[in-house]
Design a protein around this motif. Structure first.
Motif, PDB file in Angstrom:
ATOM      1  N   MET A 197       0.844  -1.110  -0.116  1.00  0.00           N
ATOM      2  CA  MET A 197      -0.020   0.058  -0.024  1.00  0.00           C
ATOM      3  C   MET A 197       0.891   1.326   0.046  1.00  0.00           C
ATOM      4  N   ALA A 198       0.282   2.174  -0.874  1.00  0.00           N
ATOM      5  CA  ALA A 198       1.356   3.279  -1.057  1.00  0.00           C
ATOM      6  C   ALA A 198       1.261   4.288   0.314  1.00  0.00           C
ATOM      7  N   HIS A 199       2.449   4.859   0.791  1.00  0.00           N
ATOM      8  CA  HIS A 199       2.810   5.540   2.040  1.00  0.00           C
ATOM      9  C   HIS A 199       1.856   4.853   3.358  1.00  0.00           C
ATOM     10  N   GLU A 200       2.496   3.525   3.359  1.00  0.00           N
ATOM     11  CA  GLU A 200       1.947   2.635   4.359  1.00  0.00           C
ATOM     12  C   GLU A 200       2.195   3.170   5.812  1.00  0.00           C
ATOM     13  N   LYS A 201       3.594   3.932   6.061  1.00  0.00           N
ATOM     14  CA  LYS A 201       4.105   4.248   7.493  1.00  0.00           C
ATOM     15  C   LYS A 201       3.269   5.365   7.572  1.00  0.00           C
ATOM     16  N   ALA A 202       3.119   6.396   6.741  1.00  0.00           N
ATOM     17  CA  ALA A 202       2.345   7.373   6.816  1.00  0.00           C
ATOM     18  C   ALA A 202       1.093   7.176   7.360  1.00  0.00           C
ATOM     19  N   ARG A 203       0.306   6.413   6.673  1.00  0.00           N
ATOM     20  CA  ARG A 203      -0.900   6.073   6.828  1.00  0.00           C
ATOM     21  C   ARG A 203      -1.043   5.568   8.395  1.00  0.00           C
ATOM     22  N   ALA A 204      -0.402   4.521   8.543  1.00  0.00           N
ATOM     23  CA  ALA A 204      -0.394   4.237  10.095  1.00  0.00           C
ATOM     24  C   ALA A 204      -0.081   5.155  11.169  1.00  0.00           C
ATOM     25  N   ALA A 205       0.938   5.893  10.729  1.00  0.00           N
ATOM     26  CA  ALA A 205       1.163   6.790  11.801  1.00  0.00           C
ATOM     27  C   ALA A 205       0.112   7.925  11.945  1.00  0.00           C
ATOM     28  N   ARG A 206      -0.609   8.404  10.846  1.00  0.00           N
ATOM     29  CA  ARG A 206      -1.729   9.219  11.102  1.00  0.00           C
ATOM     30  C   ARG A 206      -3.020   8.727  11.542  1.00  0.00           C
ATOM     31  N   GLN A 207      -3.362   7.531  11.479  1.00  0.00           N
ATOM     32  CA  GLN A 207      -4.222   6.778  12.205  1.00  0.00           C
ATOM     33  C   GLN A 207      -3.989   6.691  13.708  1.00  0.00           C
ATOM     34  N   LEU A 208      -2.649   6.437  14.201  1.00  0.00           N
ATOM     35  CA  LEU A 208      -2.428   6.245  15.562  1.00  0.00           C
ATOM     36  C   LEU A 208      -2.525   7.543  16.089  1.00  0.00           C
ATOM     37  N   HIS A 209      -2.128   8.672  15.469  1.00  0.00           N
ATOM     38  CA  HIS A 209      -1.981  10.097  16.109  1.00  0.00           C
ATOM     39  C   HIS A 209      -2.915  11.022  15.856  1.00  0.00           C
ATOM     40  N   HIS A 210      -4.017  10.394  15.068  1.00  0.00           N
ATOM     41  CA  HIS A 210      -4.971  11.387  14.525  1.00  0.00           C
ATOM     42  C   HIS A 210      -5.796  12.015  15.578  1.00  0.00           C
ATOM     43  N   ASP A 211      -6.289  11.290  16.461  1.00  0.00           N
ATOM     44  CA  ASP A 211      -7.235  11.868  17.585  1.00  0.00           C
ATOM     45  C   ASP A 211      -6.374  13.156  18.467  1.00  0.00           C
ATOM     46  N   GLU A 212      -5.108  12.946  18.694  1.00  0.00           N
ATOM     47  CA  GLU A 212      -4.385  13.582  19.616  1.00  0.00           C
ATOM     48  C   GLU A 212      -4.079  14.938  18.641  1.00  0.00           C
ATOM     49  N   LEU A 213      -3.760  14.735  17.385  1.00  0.00           N
ATOM     50  CA  LEU A 213      -3.536  15.861  16.293  1.00  0.00           C
ATOM     51  C   LEU A 213      -4.751  16.768  16.363  1.00  0.00           C
ATOM     52  N   MET A 214      -5.835  16.144  16.097  1.00  0.00           N
ATOM     53  CA  MET A 214      -7.112  17.055  15.771  1.00  0.00           C
ATOM     54  C   MET A 214      -7.549  17.719  17.005  1.00  0.00           C
ATOM     55  N   LYS A 215      -7.174  17.396  18.313  1.00  0.00           N
ATOM     56  CA  LYS A 215      -7.269  18.247  19.512  1.00  0.00           C
ATOM     57  C   LYS A 215      -6.698  19.588  19.538  1.00  0.00           C
ATOM     58  N   LEU A 216      -5.425  19.505  18.849  1.00  0.00           N
ATOM     59  CA  LEU A 216      -4.780  20.840  18.662  1.00  0.00           C
ATOM     60  C   LEU A 216      -5.447  21.929  18.106  1.00  0.00           C
ATOM     61  N   PRO A 217      -5.223  23.260  18.704  1.00  0.00           N
ATOM     62  CA  PRO A 217      -5.855  24.104  18.184  1.00  0.00           C
ATOM     63  C   PRO A 217      -5.551  24.626  17.043  1.00  0.00           C
ATOM     64  N   ASN A 218      -6.526  25.089  15.759  1.00  0.00           N
ATOM     65  CA  ASN A 218      -6.007  25.452  14.537  1.00  0.00           C
ATOM     66  C   ASN A 218      -6.142  24.317  13.582  1.00  0.00           C
ATOM     67  N   VAL A 219      -6.037  23.200  14.174  1.00  0.00           N
ATOM     68  CA  VAL A 219      -5.937  21.701  13.202  1.00  0.00           C
ATOM     69  C   VAL A 219      -7.185  21.571  12.660  1.00  0.00           C
ATOM     70  N   LEU A 220      -7.138  21.539  11.271  1.00  0.00           N
ATOM     71  CA  LEU A 220      -8.490  21.061  10.561  1.00  0.00           C
ATOM     72  C   LEU A 220      -8.646  19.794  10.047  1.00  0.00           C
ATOM     73  N   GLY A 221      -7.274  18.857   9.976  1.00  0.00           N
ATOM     74  CA  GLY A 221      -7.375  17.536   9.315  1.00  0.00           C
ATOM     75  C   GLY A 221      -5.948  17.079   9.242  1.00  0.00           C
ATOM     76  N   THR A 222      -5.922  15.727   9.040  1.00  0.00           N
ATOM     77  CA  THR A 222      -4.638  14.970   8.628  1.00  0.00           C
ATOM     78  C   THR A 222      -4.830  14.121   7.509  1.00  0.00           C
ATOM     79  N   GLY A 223      -3.567  13.855   7.009  1.00  0.00           N
ATOM     80  CA  GLY A 223      -3.659  12.952   5.887  1.00  0.00           C
ATOM     81  C   GLY A 223      -1.994  12.297   5.755  1.00  0.00           C
ATOM     82  N   ALA A 224      -1.898  11.397   4.683  1.00  0.00           N
ATOM     83  CA  ALA A 224      -0.764  10.751   4.361  1.00  0.00           C
ATOM     84  C   ALA A 224      -0.244  11.350   3.097  1.00  0.00           C
TER      85      ALA A 224
END
Length: 405
Positions: free
Chosen positions: A1-28
């Motif tokens: 799968m393309a960008h497998e590491k980035a996708r896995a890291a995004r999924q693992l850390h998504h919730d904590e990133l989305m709680k940060l002020p000013n953050v609208l979204g995440t992706g790989a």
């Protein structure tokens, strides 16, 4: 799968990133440094605006590196995108047969957007694909100027399933609605501010002819799996044909709607900016092959967002048309029926073939126009031929054209 590491890291850390002020979204995607694509996998963090490091507390900062459970590290890339809004508001003309990239909207109030895919199939029925918010379904309550639905309408969120839809949109023409009706709303995806959404899509059942072509791009017969850096195009109501690239996969993003407020969408595609207000509903296609990649629905001056097309087609149970890129001659030349005299084609050992609309049907010799062949077309006066998402100016008398697939 393309960008497998980035996708896995995004999924693992998504919730904590989305709680940060000013953050609208995440992706790989890839890390961009000094406007140069480094090719390095990264978790892309989309923010409304960048803030200098000293103005934020340590807890509010996006970490430069995220760690996977096995200890591997993945870089982050913070991208300033502004407020991501659903796009609608256009001005275009009437096109028959229906093609992609042209104006569409409901008949009872002035919303407008773009026909993405003008011809999709389910059994013996034919459908058009666009965004839900384009044909009037982006609110939980009716707009003040919406005609109250009658008792014979199937209601959902007080919006009509079965409502008539017109091309161009009611805001793009003055005249009789009836001559511009092209079908009725058949279904739409659920969208809500109280959950994570997957798509902003709607389909209408066609009551007029349509070609499986996109204006300015051409025919489509397949779809493609998106990848980072893939060159793409779209044909939209406001900005016509524009080019871009896929910049993010598996994106979760907050999108602002005029009536619903801020909604969260997951599993989206991020693109370089290629959509303007009124381009909502545009099909995103791979440049060159014309294979369908996504359904555009929102964006800013620095980013565009699309639903992956495979997810959309699966949701509605629809398939793309198949078969060779040839068109029955009467259908192909429908836009010049009133001025068409005859058509000649030289087909090698088969010799000359003729289509003359004044002959009985049994005597027709030329049955279809095929991609890659040339045709001599005789018209009684100057005319504009619209075919395969293209237009060609014809002058009175004989015209030689190459038929494109």
């Amino acid at each position: 799968m393309a960008h497998e590491k980035a996708r896995a890291a995004r999924q693992l850390h998504h919730d904590e990133l989305m709680k940060l002020p000013n953050v609208l979204g995440t992706g790989a995607g890839n890390k961009i440094t000094g406007r140069v694509d480094t090719g390095q996998e990264a978790v892309v963090v989309y923010v409304q605006r960048k803030v200098r490091t000293g103005a934020l507390s340590t807890e509010a900062l996006v970490k430069p590196v995220l760690t996977l459970r096995d200890g591997q590290e993945v870089a982050t890339d913070v991208v300033d995108v502004g407020i991501v809004r659903a796009l609608a508001d256009v001005n275009q003309t009437r096109v028959r047969p229906i093609v992609g990239g042209v104006s569409i909207g409901p008949t009872n109030f002035s919303l407008a957007g773009t026909i993405g895919l003008p011809l999709l199939l389910k059994g013996d029925k034919r459908y058009v694909l666009t965004n839900r918010h384009v044909i009037g379904c982006d609110w939980l309550n009716p707009a003040p100027d919406m005609v109250p639905p009658g008792s014979d309408w199937d209601l959902k969120y007080n919006i009509r399933i079965g409502s008539r839809v017109c091309q161009p949109s009611s805001g793009d023409f003055d005249g009789d609605y009836e001559q511009n009706w092209i079908g009725t709303v058949a279904a739409w995806s659920d969208i809500s501010p109280n959950k994570t959404n997957l798509m902003d899509a709607a389909i209408l059942e066609l009551t007029v002819d349509a070609n499986s072509e996109i204006l300015g791009i051409g025919g489509y017969r397949q779809r493609a799996e998106p990848s980072i850096g893939m060159p793409v195009q779209k044909s939209g109501r406001t900005s016509g044909v524009t080019d871009g690239t896929v910049t993010g996969l598996d994106v979760t993003i907050k999108v602002e709607y005029e009536r619903l407020g801020v909604l969260t969408f997951a599993n989206q595609l991020a693109l370089s900016p290629m959509l303007r207000p009124g381009d909502s509903g545009s099909a995103i296609v791979e440049k060159g092959s014309g294979a369908i990649v996504g359904l555009g629905f929102s964006g800013t001056d620095t980013i565009s967002i699309a639903n992956p097309i495979g997810m959309v087609l699966s949701y509605f149970g629809l398939s793309l048309p198949t078969g060779p890129l040839h068109t029955p001659v009467a259908e192909a030349l429908r836009s010049i029926t009133d001025v068409l005299v005859r058509v000649w084609s030289y087909e090698g050992t088969a010799g000359w073939r003729l289509y003359d609309p004044s002959y009985p049907h049994s005597e027709y010799d030329l049955a279809a126009l095929e991609a890659g062949r040339g045709y001599w077309i005789n018209v009684s006066k100057d005319a504009v031929l619209t075919y395969h998402g293209r237009t060609k100016q014809l002058t009175q008398g004989w015209n030689l054209i190459g038929w494109e697939g």
